[in-house]
Design a protein around this motif. Structure first.
Motif, PDB file in Angstrom:
ATOM      1  N   ILE A 153      -7.227  -2.136  12.657  1.00  0.00           N
ATOM      2  CA  ILE A 153      -8.370  -2.403  11.804  1.00  0.00           C
ATOM      3  C   ILE A 153      -8.159  -1.722  10.463  1.00  0.00           C
ATOM      4  CG2 ILE A 153     -10.873  -2.190  11.567  1.00  0.00           C
ATOM      5  CD1 ILE A 153     -11.056  -2.069  14.605  1.00  0.00           C
ATOM      6  N   LYS A 154      -8.391  -2.484   9.398  1.00  0.00           N
ATOM      7  CA  LYS A 154      -8.278  -1.972   8.039  1.00  0.00           C
ATOM      8  C   LYS A 154      -9.558  -2.341   7.282  1.00  0.00           C
ATOM      9  CE  LYS A 154      -3.918  -0.605   8.399  1.00  0.00           C
ATOM     10  NZ  LYS A 154      -3.472   0.793   8.237  1.00  0.00           N
ATOM     11  N   ASP A 155     -10.156  -1.330   6.607  1.00  0.00           N
ATOM     12  CA  ASP A 155     -11.307  -1.565   5.748  1.00  0.00           C
ATOM     13  C   ASP A 155     -10.835  -1.591   4.305  1.00  0.00           C
ATOM     14  OD1 ASP A 155     -13.137  -1.648   7.849  1.00  0.00           O
ATOM     15  OD2 ASP A 155     -13.313   0.534   7.898  1.00  0.00           O
ATOM     16  N   VAL A 156     -11.108  -2.691   3.614  1.00  0.00           N
ATOM     17  CA  VAL A 156     -10.645  -2.849   2.231  1.00  0.00           C
ATOM     18  C   VAL A 156     -11.805  -3.366   1.388  1.00  0.00           C
ATOM     19  CG1 VAL A 156      -8.235  -3.240   2.845  1.00  0.00           C
ATOM     20  CG2 VAL A 156      -9.798  -5.175   2.772  1.00  0.00           C
ATOM     21  N   TRP A 157     -11.747  -3.074   0.084  1.00  0.00           N
ATOM     22  CA  TRP A 157     -12.765  -3.535  -0.852  1.00  0.00           C
ATOM     23  C   TRP A 157     -12.222  -4.603  -1.793  1.00  0.00           C
ATOM     24  CZ3 TRP A 157     -16.278   1.047  -2.837  1.00  0.00           C
ATOM     25  CH2 TRP A 157     -16.936   1.606  -1.719  1.00  0.00           C
ATOM     26  N   GLN A 158     -10.957  -4.989  -1.596  1.00  0.00           N
ATOM     27  CA  GLN A 158     -10.362  -6.022  -2.431  1.00  0.00           C
ATOM     28  C   GLN A 158     -10.047  -7.253  -1.574  1.00  0.00           C
ATOM     29  OE1 GLN A 158      -6.956  -4.131  -4.155  1.00  0.00           O
ATOM     30  NE2 GLN A 158      -8.166  -2.867  -5.574  1.00  0.00           N
ATOM     31  N   ASN A 159      -9.538  -8.296  -2.233  1.00  0.00           N
ATOM     32  CA  ASN A 159      -9.239  -9.548  -1.532  1.00  0.00           C
ATOM     33  C   ASN A 159      -7.773  -9.643  -1.142  1.00  0.00           C
ATOM     34  OD1 ASN A 159     -11.803  -9.939  -2.770  1.00  0.00           O
ATOM     35  ND2 ASN A 159     -11.586 -12.140  -2.445  1.00  0.00           N
ATOM     36  N   SER A 160      -7.130  -8.528  -0.905  1.00  0.00           N
ATOM     37  CA  SER A 160      -5.726  -8.539  -0.474  1.00  0.00           C
ATOM     38  C   SER A 160      -5.430  -7.241   0.252  1.00  0.00           C
ATOM     39  CB  SER A 160      -4.788  -8.703  -1.672  1.00  0.00           C
ATOM     40  OG  SER A 160      -4.920  -7.615  -2.559  1.00  0.00           O
ATOM     41  N   LEU A 161      -4.377  -7.286   1.062  1.00  0.00           N
ATOM     42  CA  LEU A 161      -3.961  -6.122   1.837  1.00  0.00           C
ATOM     43  C   LEU A 161      -2.472  -6.223   2.103  1.00  0.00           C
ATOM     44  CD1 LEU A 161      -4.637  -3.587   3.538  1.00  0.00           C
ATOM     45  CD2 LEU A 161      -5.034  -5.118   5.485  1.00  0.00           C
ATOM     46  N   MET A 162      -1.754  -5.137   1.860  1.00  0.00           N
ATOM     47  CA  MET A 162      -0.323  -5.081   2.162  1.00  0.00           C
ATOM     48  C   MET A 162      -0.145  -4.699   3.633  1.00  0.00           C
ATOM     49  SD  MET A 162       0.870  -5.876  -0.783  1.00  0.00           S
ATOM     50  CE  MET A 162       2.598  -5.506  -0.610  1.00  0.00           C
ATOM     51  N   LEU A 163       0.546  -5.549   4.369  1.00  0.00           N
ATOM     52  CA  LEU A 163       0.767  -5.321   5.804  1.00  0.00           C
ATOM     53  C   LEU A 163       2.128  -4.685   5.987  1.00  0.00           C
ATOM     54  CD1 LEU A 163      -0.590  -8.702   7.225  1.00  0.00           C
ATOM     55  CD2 LEU A 163      -1.805  -6.548   6.947  1.00  0.00           C
ATOM     56  N   HIS A 164       2.118  -3.367   6.212  1.00  0.00           N
ATOM     57  CA  HIS A 164       3.368  -2.628   6.365  1.00  0.00           C
ATOM     58  C   HIS A 164       3.802  -2.605   7.827  1.00  0.00           C
ATOM     59  CE1 HIS A 164       3.293  -0.993   2.218  1.00  0.00           C
ATOM     60  NE2 HIS A 164       1.964  -1.022   2.386  1.00  0.00           N
TER      61      HIS A 164
END
Length: 907
Positions: free
Chosen positions: A259-270
């Motif tokens: 689970i990742k909480d983000v405030w933008q419309n993108s996320l880097m999946l490491h």
């Protein structure tokens, strides 16, 4: 359940159970999650007026009331109480401090409630889910609300909005047209015909309970650092800034969500593992302030591949340039460790490569062509390790389109529409959308094929998809050019085929000729075929006529006629059925051939009377008791040339010994039986048809006279195979030769008359093959009858049995054996007598004068009594032999050597 009975009892007494509404400062504020309403009865005397209700007194009633009061002081709970003893409380679902008395109670009810505002703020929705009781059909729910700005005004000046609730699996109440920035007081009423029960007052700010739609357009792409970048789009209506929750899992062996909480419309999946498939879902809610979480988005499946091609499939046309990118995951690239292969066997030159970053490279193919018979090329990006290429099994596919597709059209015979077709498999339709045929009508003869995209004359033809693409253009202009092309879209790219021009009048396919007729005319010498030509098209037509004999469709004979409606041709055989068909085409101009007309055939009619009667034979059945004979007359059917052309029936013509004749009609049969009498000498079979009777007929001699002249000397049978036996015979020298021979055979295993079979042989042959199915170990009787013009010769019979080693035959001729055996005996006696007489005559001629010395001059003076010895005796003996010629000449007996003593012979 007990509480529902109490509420019902109170309503039935006509009591209006109303809940005193507290002020706005004491109203329960609706949270952005589930909450609970709990109601209980604290005053037991409230329903004692209703005699039929005697509820059990709650033993812990006072303790329950004190516990609720204590809990209200320590928790955020909103309660209300009426004068009849009903207490209702509201609290958040997340409150962990509610006492157990609010959960358990015989005189209580619990209802789970959830309220939210729709994303576009057009609806405010509350769902009510009662627990542990059954809803009665007479109870109805409704929800009321009032704007908080008008709460202090007099009630007569303020309107209260009422919304009815729907009762299905849950109770759903809906309010429309709420203001985003206002606050509202809301309460729920339970309504029957006798009264109502109100919930505690609730306060709601629609902006705080908005439930937005889930994110959309989830996608991933590889960054220059070789990391997957997940991005998405916000919901279509975004009333405020959002925060997002991302969950992803590989699902091996069990799905464990990260689970990742983000405030933008993108996320880097490491740290994604290669060759695994990940499932990603996202939801969102209000970033600053309360609000509902949205539902989860549509899942996105991400295959983490060691090599990824962008795009993985390219749809292009012949002669175009194509660029494909290749991204390596967890692999560093240089200008020296990358190689591109086309179709796994052709290395692409290095000057076509381009290194984009440490994880990505690209290649450009110029002027692409199709790979032999296939329509696509395989492109692979590999790592180069010295002289060896290390390739992954994945590849990019380059689909090649030949835009020079052949569109063929034909105008129907009624000149109303034009049907256009093309082969759809060349276009890979499963990979395309908006598959269309477009056309434009030009007032010219196809002089200019260039079409502007913004032309208002461009029309679209609805496509019927099957093995061949097809569409119907209607209406049409017969003399105008119709410029058409194929067009479809693939990945936001529009492809067009090369345009082609069609003039409808040049591609007409006429209707087939109608009312086709065929008949034999002019005494059977000619075939007449007639038809009606189609009314359209209005130009001259060339007709192709085909006819064949006896329905042999592979042996068509073809005739042509221009703008006529009949044709006459000479035929060789009038006694066959002819079939005919016709089609037409444009004469001196482009166009299609019509379909063939329906097959039509001639009727078989008689041309003249039969030329000859049928060949016939008889079988005789003698009855030894009555001494009567029954004649079964059989004959062979006539051929069409003999019948000219049909046979209606047969007539028997009898002739007596006094040359009296009479006729008997026997119908269309092939055999007839009648008793043999002394008056009947001969019989003939006459064939007749609709025109007349046969003139030349076979005459069959019938006679009881058993004394017949022997004609055959011998008869022999040779088995060729199980279906053919060669029969040969020899004829005795007679003064009158037979006119024909009848061969008759039958199986002795069956005595039925129908087992008798026969055939006729001409007079100039002495052997013939009989064809039948001859069985092993079955005895057959074979008989040959010599036939004369006015009589019948003595028959000759043999018996034949076919064994595994071959045939076995034996003669049986009762008519010849009484003559042949005495002749053989007489000839034997004459031969013996002749031999004895000739032997004595030879001895007297040869030996009588040989010893006489007077006959041989050299023997004079020789002493024949002297014993011969040595060479002298041998020489004398030999000279004696030479001297034994009767006429005095030398007798050549040089091969005989005699050793004898001369004195032993006395002549």
């Amino acid at each position: 359940m007990m509480f529902l009975q109490l509420v019902t009892a109170a309503l039935c007494l006509g009591v209006s159970v109303s809940v005193s509404a507290p002020g706005p400062e004491k109203a329960f504020e609706i949270p952005p999650w589930n909450f609970t309403m709990f109601c209980t009865l604290q005053k037991q005397g409230a329903i004692e007026k209703h005699r039929s209700w005697q509820p059990r007194e709650h033993r812990n009633s006072s303790s329950l009331h004190s516990s609720l009061s204590e809990h209200m002081r320590n928790a955020n709970i909103s309660c209300s109480k009426d004068q009849d003893g009903f207490d209702c409380c509201l609290w958040n679902e997340a409150d962990t401090h509610r006492p157990a008395q609010l959960i358990n109670g015989e005189n209580s009810i619990r209802m789970d409630i959830r309220c939210w505002a729709h994303e576009d703020l057009t609806l405010f929705i509350c769902t009510l889910n009662p627990q542990d009781w059954k809803m009665h059909t007479f109870a109805k729910y409704r929800m009321k609300h009032r704007d908080l700005l008008y709460f202090d005004q007099k009630e007569s000046n303020v309107s209260t909005c009422i919304s009815n609730c729907l009762q299905q699996h849950v109770i759903k109440c809906t309010i429309s047209a709420l203001d985003l920035n206002h606050k509202y007081l809301i309460w729920i009423e339970l309504i029957t015909d006798s009264g109502s029960l109100k919930s505690p007052m609730m306060l709601v700010s629609p902006i705080n309970v908005v439930k937005v739609n889930p994110p959309i357009n989830l996608r991933t792409e590889m960054t220059v650092e070789g990391i997957f970048n997940l991005s998405w789009s916000s919901p279509s209506y975004e009333p405020y800034l959002l925060q997002y929750e991302v969950q992803y899992s590989a699902g091996i062996p069990e799905r464990v969500w990260k689970i990742k909480d983000v405030w933008q419309n993108s996320l880097m999946l490491h740290n994604l593992e290669s060759e695994l498939s990940y499932l990603i879902v996202i939801r969102c809610k209000r970033r600053d302030g309360p609000g509902f979480w949205s539902d989860w988005s549509e899942p996105l499946h991400v295959n983490v591949q060691e090599i990824t091609y962008y795009p993985s499939q390219v749809l292009t046309t012949i002669g175009s340039d194509v660029t494909v990118r290749c991204v390596f995951y967890n692999q560093t690239l240089t200008n020296y460790n990358v190689v591109w292969w086309l179709n796994m066997n052709e290395k692409i030159p290095e000057d076509h490569y381009s290194l984009i970053n440490n994880h990505e490279t690209s290649v450009t193919l110029f002027n692409v062509t199709s790979n032999g018979q296939s329509q696509f090329n395989i492109l692979q990006c590999c790592l180069q390790n010295e002289e060896r290429s290390i390739c992954n099994f994945r590849y990019a596919e380059i689909v090649i389109l030949d835009t020079k597709i052949n569109i063929s059209c034909e105008t129907d015979g009624a000149l109303e529409r034009m049907i256009c077709r093309w082969h759809s498999s060349l276009w890979k339709p499963e990979a395309a959308s908006n598959y269309k045929l477009k056309y434009s009508i030009e007032e010219s003869w196809c002089d200019n094929l260039e079409i502007e995209n913004n032309s208002v004359d461009i029309q679209e033809c609805p496509v019927l998809r099957n093995e061949f693409g097809q569409c119907h253009i209607k209406p049409i202009n017969l003399t105008f050019g119709h410029i058409m092309w194929m067009e479809f879209q693939f990945r936001e790219t529009t492809f067009k085929s090369a345009p082609t021009c069609v003039i409808p009048i040049d591609v007409v396919k006429p209707l087939a000729p109608s009312n086709v007729e065929a008949e034999i005319i002019l005494n059977g010498r000619y075939l007449n075929i007639s038809w009606e030509k189609p009314f359209l098209p209005p130009y001259a037509l060339l007709f192709e006529i085909q006819y064949s004999e006896d329905g042999i469709k592979s042996n068509w004979k073809t005739l042509f006629s221009v703008n006529e409606t009949f044709v006459i041709t000479e035929v060789a055989d009038p006694c066959v059925i002819y079939i005919a068909r016709i089609r037409c085409m444009r004469f001196e101009g482009p166009g299609y051939k019509s379909e063939w007309s329906s097959l039509i055939n001639t009727n078989l009619t008689d041309v003249q009377a039969p030329t000859v009667g049928p060949d016939c034979w008889r079988f005789i059945d003698n009855d030894p008791l009555t001494k009567k004979s029954i004649i079964t007359l059989v004959w062979k059917p006539l051929t069409k040339r003999e019948a000219m052309c049909t046979v209606k029936g047969f007539t028997l013509k009898y002739q007596s010994k006094e040359n009296i004749t009479w006729l008997e009609h026997v119908g269309d049969v092939t055999s007839y039986s009648f008793p043999l009498t002394n008056e009947i000498k001969s019989v003939s079979v006459i064939a007749f048809n609709s025109i007349g009777s046969s003139k030349r007929n076979f005459k069959l001699i019938l006679s009881k006279d058993s004394s017949k002249e022997p004609v055959l000397q011998s008869l022999h049978a040779s088995v060729i195979n199980s279906s053919c036996v060669l029969l040969s015979w020899r004829v005795l020298p007679v003064h009158c030769q037979p006119t024909s021979f009848v061969i008759e055979w039958k199986s002795l295993a069956n005595k039925h008359a129908e087992d008798l079979k026969w055939t006729r042989a001409s007079e100039n042959i002495t052997s013939d093959c009989i064809h039948d199915h001859f069985y092993l170990s079955v005895e057959y009787q074979l008989t040959v009858y010599p036939i004369f013009s006015e009589t019948e010769g003595q028959p000759y019979s043999i018996y034949m049995t076919i064994n595994n080693e071959g045939e076995e035959t034996r003669a049986n001729n009762t008519g010849m054996q009484n003559i042949i055996l005495p002749l053989v005996f007489l000839f034997s006696i004459l031969l013996i007598g002749t031999f004895l007489i000739s032997k004595q005559r030879i001895r007297s001629l040869v030996w009588r004068d040989v010893p006489n010395p007077n006959k041989c001059s050299w023997a004079q003076g020789i002493n024949f009594k002297k014993s011969a010895s040595g060479n002298t005796g041998e020489t004398v003996g030999r000279k004696l032999v030479v001297c034994c010629n009767i006429d005095g000449t030398s007798l050549d007996l040089h091969k005989l050597e005699y050793q004898w003593d001369i004195p032993q012979y006395a002549f």
